[in-house]
Write an enzyme that holds these catalytic residues in place. Structure first.
Site, PDB file in Angstrom:
ATOM      1  N   ASP A   9      -5.912   6.087   2.871  1.00 20.23           N
ATOM      2  CA  ASP A   9      -5.355   5.349   3.819  1.00 20.23           C
ATOM      3  C   ASP A   9      -5.338   4.003   3.660  1.00 20.23           C
ATOM      4  OD1 ASP A   9      -6.256   8.279   4.541  1.00 20.23           O
ATOM      5  OD2 ASP A   9      -7.491   7.403   7.382  1.00 20.23           O
ATOM      6  N   LYS A 107      -4.122  14.207   5.744  1.00 19.30           N
ATOM      7  CA  LYS A 107      -5.378  14.771   7.016  1.00 19.30           C
ATOM      8  C   LYS A 107      -5.221  14.698   8.235  1.00 19.30           C
ATOM      9  CE  LYS A 107      -8.235  10.964   5.579  1.00 19.30           C
ATOM     10  NZ  LYS A 107      -7.617  10.156   7.343  1.00 19.30           N
ATOM     11  N   CYS A 152     -12.756   6.533   7.824  1.00 19.68           N
ATOM     12  CA  CYS A 152     -12.405   7.378   7.192  1.00 19.68           C
ATOM     13  C   CYS A 152     -12.413   7.205   4.912  1.00 19.68           C
ATOM     14  CB  CYS A 152     -10.968   6.958   5.896  1.00 19.68           C
ATOM     15  SG  CYS A 152     -10.329   8.190   7.815  1.00 19.68           S
TER      16      CYS A 152
END
Ligand code: VGL
Ligand code: ZN
Length: 198
Positions: A9, A107, A152
């Site tokens: 990310d 995701k 994450c």
């Protein structure tokens, strides 16, 4: 060689100026680009939410960002709107070497379930497909870097260790949100799961 680098990310919304900015999030980009050269496989993940996602505080009348709510799958932190599919905030940091990526795993696209982990949605059972991808490529040793250490990156590292991968975290190439003790809890959880902390 069976080593993969998983870059979690590294997107505009998690960098300074973004909707869910992580302090120093942009500082890790040059180091991640350099590290890519040492790996057989490079995988990028991208948080990728539809408008009105159930993890957004704005979808819960009366709730503010960083408050908790109860979801069918358990407790969930509510976030500011971030990483909306196709938006500038969801794009990778412009300095990230995305050309080197073998695969980009998105995701968080399920409107009803958040997905911190690159392996499973937050119900801990709906797979993203990354495990199958790594298995078929015989990639068994994983190094994780990216944003955010305590969300994450943490969930991805713990799931990877549970799935039997050898997992290392390069803390110098991660940055954390760190609210309400989330970073120290994440570090303990990763250590307990057998993640190697570098
Ligand atoms: C993340 C909160 C919400 C992350 C993603 O990438 O750590 N955190 N969505
Ligand atoms: Zn998100």
């Amino acid at each position: 060689m069976t080593k993969a680098l998983i870059v979690i990310d590294v997107q505009n919304d998690f960098c300074p100026g973004g909707a869910l900015a992580v302090a120093g999030g942009d500082e890790i980009v040059p180091g991640i680009n350099a590290l890519m050269q040492e790996f057989e496989a490079v995988i990028l993940t991208q948080d990728w939410h539809p408008l009105g996602h159930s993890s957004f505080a704005s979808s819960h009348p009366g709730k503010n960002p960083l408050e908790m709510t109860q979801m069918p799958y358990g407790p969930q932190v509510l976030w500011p709107d971030h990483c909306i599919q196709g938006s500038e905030g969801a794009a990778f940091h412009p300095g990230l070497n995305t050309d080197r990526a073998d695969v980009i795993m998105r995701k968080g696209y399920n409107p009803l379930i958040d997905s911190y982990s690159a392996f499973f949605e937050n119900d801990h059972e709906t797979p993203t497909g990354l495990h199958g991808y790594l298995q078929t490529r015989r990639l068994t040793v994983l190094t994780l870097v990216g944003l955010a250490t305590d969300f994450c990156v943490n969930y991805s590292a713990v799931d990877a260790a549970k799935l039997g991968y050898q997992v290392e975290l390069r803390t110098d190439l991660c940055r954390a949100i760190d609210f309400d003790g989330s970073l120290s809890a994440a570090m303990k959880g990763m250590r307990d799961a057998g993640v190697g902390i570098l």
